[in-house]
Design a protein around this motif. Sequence first.
Motif, PDB file in Angstrom:
ATOM      1  N   ARG A 258      80.117  59.112 -46.963  1.00 35.68           N
ATOM      2  CA  ARG A 258      79.149  58.372 -46.715  1.00 35.68           C
ATOM      3  C   ARG A 258      79.813  57.043 -45.834  1.00 35.68           C
ATOM      4  O   ARG A 258      81.016  56.914 -45.979  1.00 35.68           O
ATOM      5  N   ARG A 259      78.862  56.536 -45.004  1.00 33.26           N
ATOM      6  CA  ARG A 259      79.302  55.623 -44.124  1.00 33.26           C
ATOM      7  C   ARG A 259      79.428  54.374 -44.802  1.00 33.26           C
ATOM      8  O   ARG A 259      78.584  53.845 -45.763  1.00 33.26           O
ATOM      9  N   ILE A 260      80.204  53.481 -44.438  1.00 29.27           N
ATOM     10  CA  ILE A 260      80.295  52.020 -45.135  1.00 29.27           C
ATOM     11  C   ILE A 260      79.814  50.993 -44.062  1.00 29.27           C
ATOM     12  O   ILE A 260      79.919  51.150 -42.902  1.00 29.27           O
ATOM     13  N   SER A 261      78.996  50.218 -44.701  1.00 24.67           N
ATOM     14  CA  SER A 261      78.477  48.907 -43.855  1.00 24.67           C
ATOM     15  C   SER A 261      79.383  47.661 -44.161  1.00 24.67           C
ATOM     16  O   SER A 261      79.605  47.560 -45.214  1.00 24.67           O
ATOM     17  N   PHE A 262      79.540  47.136 -43.177  1.00 22.00           N
ATOM     18  CA  PHE A 262      80.489  45.838 -43.379  1.00 22.00           C
ATOM     19  C   PHE A 262      79.579  44.715 -43.160  1.00 22.00           C
ATOM     20  O   PHE A 262      78.778  44.740 -42.214  1.00 22.00           O
ATOM     21  N   GLU A 263      79.518  43.617 -44.089  1.00 16.57           N
ATOM     22  CA  GLU A 263      78.676  42.465 -44.024  1.00 16.57           C
ATOM     23  C   GLU A 263      79.763  41.534 -43.240  1.00 16.57           C
ATOM     24  O   GLU A 263      80.849  41.415 -43.500  1.00 16.57           O
ATOM     25  N   TYR A 264      78.847  40.490 -42.563  1.00 12.43           N
ATOM     26  CA  TYR A 264      79.529  39.557 -41.744  1.00 12.43           C
ATOM     27  C   TYR A 264      78.407  38.234 -41.834  1.00 12.43           C
ATOM     28  O   TYR A 264      77.504  38.323 -41.072  1.00 12.43           O
ATOM     29  N   VAL A 265      78.996  37.278 -42.754  1.00 14.90           N
ATOM     30  CA  VAL A 265      77.785  36.230 -42.684  1.00 14.90           C
ATOM     31  C   VAL A 265      78.321  35.423 -41.440  1.00 14.90           C
ATOM     32  O   VAL A 265      79.636  34.971 -41.371  1.00 14.90           O
ATOM     33  N   LEU A 266      77.553  34.897 -40.823  1.00 11.29           N
ATOM     34  CA  LEU A 266      77.879  33.985 -39.543  1.00 11.29           C
ATOM     35  C   LEU A 266      77.892  32.674 -39.656  1.00 11.29           C
ATOM     36  O   LEU A 266      76.830  32.060 -40.372  1.00 11.29           O
ATOM     37  N   MET A 267      78.828  31.986 -39.627  1.00  4.15           N
ATOM     38  CA  MET A 267      78.721  30.649 -39.844  1.00  4.15           C
ATOM     39  C   MET A 267      79.230  29.886 -38.353  1.00  4.15           C
ATOM     40  O   MET A 267      80.212  30.070 -37.614  1.00  4.15           O
ATOM     41  N   GLU A 268      78.455  28.921 -38.075  1.00  3.94           N
ATOM     42  CA  GLU A 268      78.777  28.287 -36.738  1.00  3.94           C
ATOM     43  C   GLU A 268      80.337  27.553 -36.419  1.00  3.94           C
ATOM     44  O   GLU A 268      80.663  26.818 -37.378  1.00  3.94           O
ATOM     45  N   GLY A 269      80.694  28.013 -35.348  1.00 10.01           N
ATOM     46  CA  GLY A 269      82.243  27.461 -35.276  1.00 10.01           C
ATOM     47  C   GLY A 269      83.206  27.939 -35.879  1.00 10.01           C
ATOM     48  O   GLY A 269      84.468  27.494 -35.923  1.00 10.01           O
ATOM     49  N   ILE A 270      82.931  28.662 -37.222  1.00 10.03           N
ATOM     50  CA  ILE A 270      83.901  29.249 -37.868  1.00 10.03           C
ATOM     51  C   ILE A 270      84.344  30.606 -37.675  1.00 10.03           C
ATOM     52  O   ILE A 270      85.447  30.818 -37.213  1.00 10.03           O
ATOM     53  N   ASN A 271      83.370  31.533 -37.708  1.00 11.65           N
ATOM     54  CA  ASN A 271      83.594  33.013 -37.458  1.00 11.65           C
ATOM     55  C   ASN A 271      82.598  33.682 -36.301  1.00 11.65           C
ATOM     56  O   ASN A 271      82.351  34.777 -36.388  1.00 11.65           O
ATOM     57  N   ASP A 272      81.987  32.739 -35.627  1.00 10.70           N
ATOM     58  CA  ASP A 272      80.736  33.306 -34.962  1.00 10.70           C
ATOM     59  C   ASP A 272      81.084  33.502 -33.443  1.00 10.70           C
ATOM     60  O   ASP A 272      79.980  33.527 -32.621  1.00 10.70           O
ATOM     61  N   THR A 273      82.203  33.278 -32.963  1.00  7.02           N
ATOM     62  CA  THR A 273      82.109  33.020 -31.253  1.00  7.02           C
ATOM     63  C   THR A 273      82.513  34.850 -30.809  1.00  7.02           C
ATOM     64  O   THR A 273      82.767  35.647 -31.596  1.00  7.02           O
ATOM     65  N   THR A 274      82.207  34.596 -29.492  1.00  2.00           N
ATOM     66  CA  THR A 274      82.043  36.004 -28.940  1.00  2.00           C
ATOM     67  C   THR A 274      83.541  36.611 -28.750  1.00  2.00           C
ATOM     68  O   THR A 274      83.692  37.814 -28.949  1.00  2.00           O
ATOM     69  N   ALA A 275      84.595  35.761 -28.839  1.00  3.13           N
ATOM     70  CA  ALA A 275      85.857  36.253 -28.888  1.00  3.13           C
ATOM     71  C   ALA A 275      86.132  37.034 -30.306  1.00  3.13           C
ATOM     72  O   ALA A 275      86.851  37.991 -30.342  1.00  3.13           O
ATOM     73  N   LEU A 276      85.846  36.430 -31.295  1.00  9.89           N
ATOM     74  CA  LEU A 276      85.974  37.085 -32.669  1.00  9.89           C
ATOM     75  C   LEU A 276      85.438  38.286 -32.842  1.00  9.89           C
ATOM     76  O   LEU A 276      85.376  39.243 -33.318  1.00  9.89           O
ATOM     77  N   ALA A 277      83.939  38.148 -32.133  1.00  8.54           N
ATOM     78  CA  ALA A 277      82.995  39.638 -32.073  1.00  8.54           C
ATOM     79  C   ALA A 277      83.768  40.774 -31.363  1.00  8.54           C
ATOM     80  O   ALA A 277      83.744  41.833 -31.776  1.00  8.54           O
ATOM     81  N   ALA A 278      84.579  40.229 -30.418  1.00  3.97           N
ATOM     82  CA  ALA A 278      85.546  41.303 -29.585  1.00  3.97           C
ATOM     83  C   ALA A 278      86.571  41.793 -30.525  1.00  3.97           C
ATOM     84  O   ALA A 278      87.048  42.918 -30.396  1.00  3.97           O
ATOM     85  N   THR A 279      87.265  40.856 -31.109  1.00  3.26           N
ATOM     86  CA  THR A 279      88.316  41.230 -31.918  1.00  3.26           C
ATOM     87  C   THR A 279      87.808  42.308 -33.057  1.00  3.26           C
ATOM     88  O   THR A 279      88.548  43.257 -33.498  1.00  3.26           O
ATOM     89  N   LEU A 280      86.759  41.831 -33.725  1.00  3.39           N
ATOM     90  CA  LEU A 280      85.921  42.692 -34.753  1.00  3.39           C
ATOM     91  C   LEU A 280      85.717  44.089 -33.989  1.00  3.39           C
ATOM     92  O   LEU A 280      85.895  45.129 -34.603  1.00  3.39           O
ATOM     93  N   GLY A 281      85.263  43.981 -32.792  1.00  6.47           N
ATOM     94  CA  GLY A 281      84.888  45.377 -32.301  1.00  6.47           C
ATOM     95  C   GLY A 281      86.189  45.968 -32.117  1.00  6.47           C
ATOM     96  O   GLY A 281      86.034  47.663 -32.221  1.00  6.47           O
ATOM     97  N   GLY A 282      87.167  45.526 -31.943  1.00  7.96           N
ATOM     98  CA  GLY A 282      88.494  46.522 -31.671  1.00  7.96           C
ATOM     99  C   GLY A 282      88.881  46.700 -33.118  1.00  7.96           C
ATOM    100  O   GLY A 282      89.288  48.058 -32.933  1.00  7.96           O
ATOM    101  N   LEU A 283      88.916  46.123 -34.059  1.00  4.64           N
ATOM    102  CA  LEU A 283      89.429  46.408 -35.370  1.00  4.64           C
ATOM    103  C   LEU A 283      88.725  47.683 -35.799  1.00  4.64           C
ATOM    104  O   LEU A 283      89.282  48.537 -36.405  1.00  4.64           O
ATOM    105  N   LEU A 284      87.320  47.671 -35.432  1.00  6.53           N
ATOM    106  CA  LEU A 284      86.323  48.923 -36.091  1.00  6.53           C
ATOM    107  C   LEU A 284      86.188  49.991 -35.082  1.00  6.53           C
ATOM    108  O   LEU A 284      85.208  50.792 -35.053  1.00  6.53           O
ATOM    109  N   ALA A 285      86.932  49.835 -33.861  1.00  3.91           N
ATOM    110  CA  ALA A 285      86.750  50.819 -32.874  1.00  3.91           C
ATOM    111  C   ALA A 285      87.233  52.274 -33.146  1.00  3.91           C
ATOM    112  O   ALA A 285      86.643  53.299 -32.688  1.00  3.91           O
ATOM    113  N   ASP A 286      88.166  52.252 -34.387  1.00  2.00           N
ATOM    114  CA  ASP A 286      88.679  53.423 -34.477  1.00  2.00           C
ATOM    115  C   ASP A 286      88.507  53.767 -36.045  1.00  2.00           C
ATOM    116  O   ASP A 286      88.875  53.056 -36.994  1.00  2.00           O
ATOM    117  N   PRO A 287      88.045  54.991 -36.308  1.00  2.26           N
ATOM    118  CA  PRO A 287      87.519  55.944 -35.399  1.00  2.26           C
ATOM    119  C   PRO A 287      86.119  55.549 -34.986  1.00  2.26           C
ATOM    120  O   PRO A 287      85.585  55.036 -35.667  1.00  2.26           O
TER     121      PRO A 287
END
Length: 362
Positions: A258-287
């Motif tokens: 079964r596939r897993i979903s990750f929840e990500y609560v977005l808070m301004e200036g805390i965890n919502d920058t596009t740089a962090l989105a890119a880091t998250l994308g890298g973290l979840l790129a594999d597989p």
Amino acid sequence: MTAERDARPDLKGLTLQELERFAELLGEPAYRGRQIAHWIYQRGAAAFAEMTDLPQGFRTRLADAARITTLFPVTSVQADGGDTIKYLFRLADGPTLESVFMRYEDGRRSVCISTQVGCGMGCTFCATGLAGLTRNLTSAEIVDQVIRVQHLTGERVSNVVFMGMGEPLANYGPTLRTIHLLNAPYATEIGMRHLTISTVGMVPQIRRLALEHLQLTLAVSLHAPTDELRDQIVPINRQWPIAELLAACREYVALTNRRISFEYVLMEGINDTTALAATLGGLLADPPGLWHVNLIPWNPVYGLQYRRPAVERVEAFARRLRERGISTTVRLERGVEIDAACGQLRRTHGPEFADTRKRANA
Ligand code: SAH
Ligand code: SF4
């Protein structure tokens, strides 16, 4: 009056087989257990007196020997033209808990339920976390949220999400028992794939759940792509950091398919920058293609200083993840005006939070 503990066994929360054994213990044929299950789980009976197809004498003996825990509806508030209804229930020993009913255009009827009164995990942005843990709910108290909502709305529930108050995997036994009851044909008969557990990321319990080989849906609350940031907003990350969490999630997927979903609560200036989105994308790129991300713009909570990001920031974050090949959704908002996010009804309506309200309004 001091509330004395009721020593009689609670029949709500028992499986069909257990109810059959219980009937036999009282000198009745096993099929009486099935009748009791029908009354408790399908008819929503709150007292043995309602079970009119049981012999009168047996009903009296049952009332002496056992109890049926039933939640008391304190208040409800509606939003989305009545398609979202949030219920506040009172437990027998006094505390309150909340459950949200959501009606969707495609016919789904979903209930968001609680597994604990409060929560001990201390996530810094969460209303439930602010209050700390009062106690675990019993399986009777968890399953009755769905039974009561069906009873109060007169509608059949098709989906259940364990995303209300509390951490389901910190109350593992009662949560799993509830999953089985919700799925059972003699109870609410909701498809396993329509049951979703959301966890803050308790690694040993995710591994244990994987071994149950259930086809339920698992959502994991990630909220940050680095340990430095997650340590701050999700304190249990200090115990089970991201690498360990992802390793357990991979095992989970391998064992359950079964596939897993990750929840990500977005808070301004805390965890919502596009740089962090890119880091998250890298973290979840594999597989590639394995994970799904569900973005949730933060819902305001009395007394907390976080801010909900503007729609454009949410969209930019989602776009950056999709560019990295991560399947991403932004959670459809329901009941924002009635604080339908986890833990919030209790803070605005629960009697034990009157002080908090006074302070917030001062
Ligand atoms: N304890 C579990 C399940 C209950 S919380 C967990 O943490 O996963 C369900 C979801 O609501 C979690 O993803 C949680 O992070 C999120 N949540 C908590 N407070 C919120 C808020 N104020 N706004 C939006 N989402 C919130
Ligand atoms: Fe508990 Fe979940 Fe809230 Fe964290 S987000 S405090 S785990 S209910």
